[in-house]
Motif scaffolding. Structure first.
Motif, PDB file in Angstrom:
ATOM      1  N   ASP A   9       0.829  -1.203   0.000  1.00  0.00           N
ATOM      2  CA  ASP A   9       0.000   0.000   0.000  1.00  0.00           C
ATOM      3  C   ASP A   9       0.862   1.251   0.000  1.00  0.00           C
ATOM      4  N   ASP A  12      -2.249   6.939   1.958  1.00  0.00           N
ATOM      5  CA  ASP A  12      -3.447   7.415   1.265  1.00  0.00           C
ATOM      6  C   ASP A  12      -3.459   8.947   1.226  1.00  0.00           C
ATOM      7  N   ARG A  49      -1.569   0.248  -9.981  1.00  0.00           N
ATOM      8  CA  ARG A  49      -2.130   0.892  -8.801  1.00  0.00           C
ATOM      9  C   ARG A  49      -3.634   1.031  -8.935  1.00  0.00           C
ATOM     10  N   ASN A  52      -4.840   3.376  -3.286  1.00  0.00           N
ATOM     11  CA  ASN A  52      -3.487   3.397  -2.719  1.00  0.00           C
ATOM     12  C   ASN A  52      -2.860   1.996  -2.663  1.00  0.00           C
ATOM     13  N   ARG A  53      -3.469   1.016  -3.313  1.00  0.00           N
ATOM     14  CA  ARG A  53      -2.938  -0.355  -3.340  1.00  0.00           C
ATOM     15  C   ARG A  53      -2.101  -0.549  -4.591  1.00  0.00           C
ATOM     16  N   GLN A  90       5.304   4.651   0.972  1.00  0.00           N
ATOM     17  CA  GLN A  90       4.750   3.312   1.173  1.00  0.00           C
ATOM     18  C   GLN A  90       4.365   3.072   2.627  1.00  0.00           C
ATOM     19  N   LEU A  93       1.189  -3.524   4.379  1.00  0.00           N
ATOM     20  CA  LEU A  93      -0.163  -4.066   4.486  1.00  0.00           C
ATOM     21  C   LEU A  93      -0.413  -4.446   5.946  1.00  0.00           C
TER      22      LEU A  93
END
Length: 111
Positions: A9, A12, A49, A52-53, A90, A93
């Motif tokens: 991720d 965000d 992408r 935001n993943r 970054q 997760l």
């Protein structure tokens, strides 16, 4: 050839995401980092992408070893500097282990 897929991720934040994408444009990439990827036996790498993943697909030589790549990276100042810069954007997760960034994905379907 082996194919491997990973997820990670981004924070965000639209500004950070835009800057992350900036660094991944061909003209902004670091030649030393690109060389380290190729030297490790990675023959193709793509990052996608959504929100935001991130999703990364790597095609590698049959003898590619992630542990060997990690050792090569640890002794490469350019890669270490790149990774430090990327960590600005970054985040792990939720199920990532300590110091784990890109998480291997399990293939659950193939046509």
């Amino acid at each position: 050839m082996k194919r491997q897929c990973y997820a990670l991720d981004l924070k965000d934040d639209p500004e950070l995401i835009a800057e992350y994408e900036h660094w991944h444009k061909a003209e902004n990439g670091w030649p030393g980092v690109r060389k380290s990827i190729i030297d490790a036996g990675i023959t193709d790498m793509q990052i996608f992408r959504t929100g935001n993943r991130l999703f990364m697909i790597m095609d590698t030589c049959d003898d590619y070893e992630a542990a060997k790549k990690a050792a090569m990276d640890a002794s490469n100042p350019a890669v270490e500097e790149w990774e430090k810069l990327m960590w600005k954007f970054q985040q792990p997760l939720p199920w990532a282990g300590e110091n784990e960034k890109w998480i291997p994905m399990k293939k659950i379907f193939q046509l």
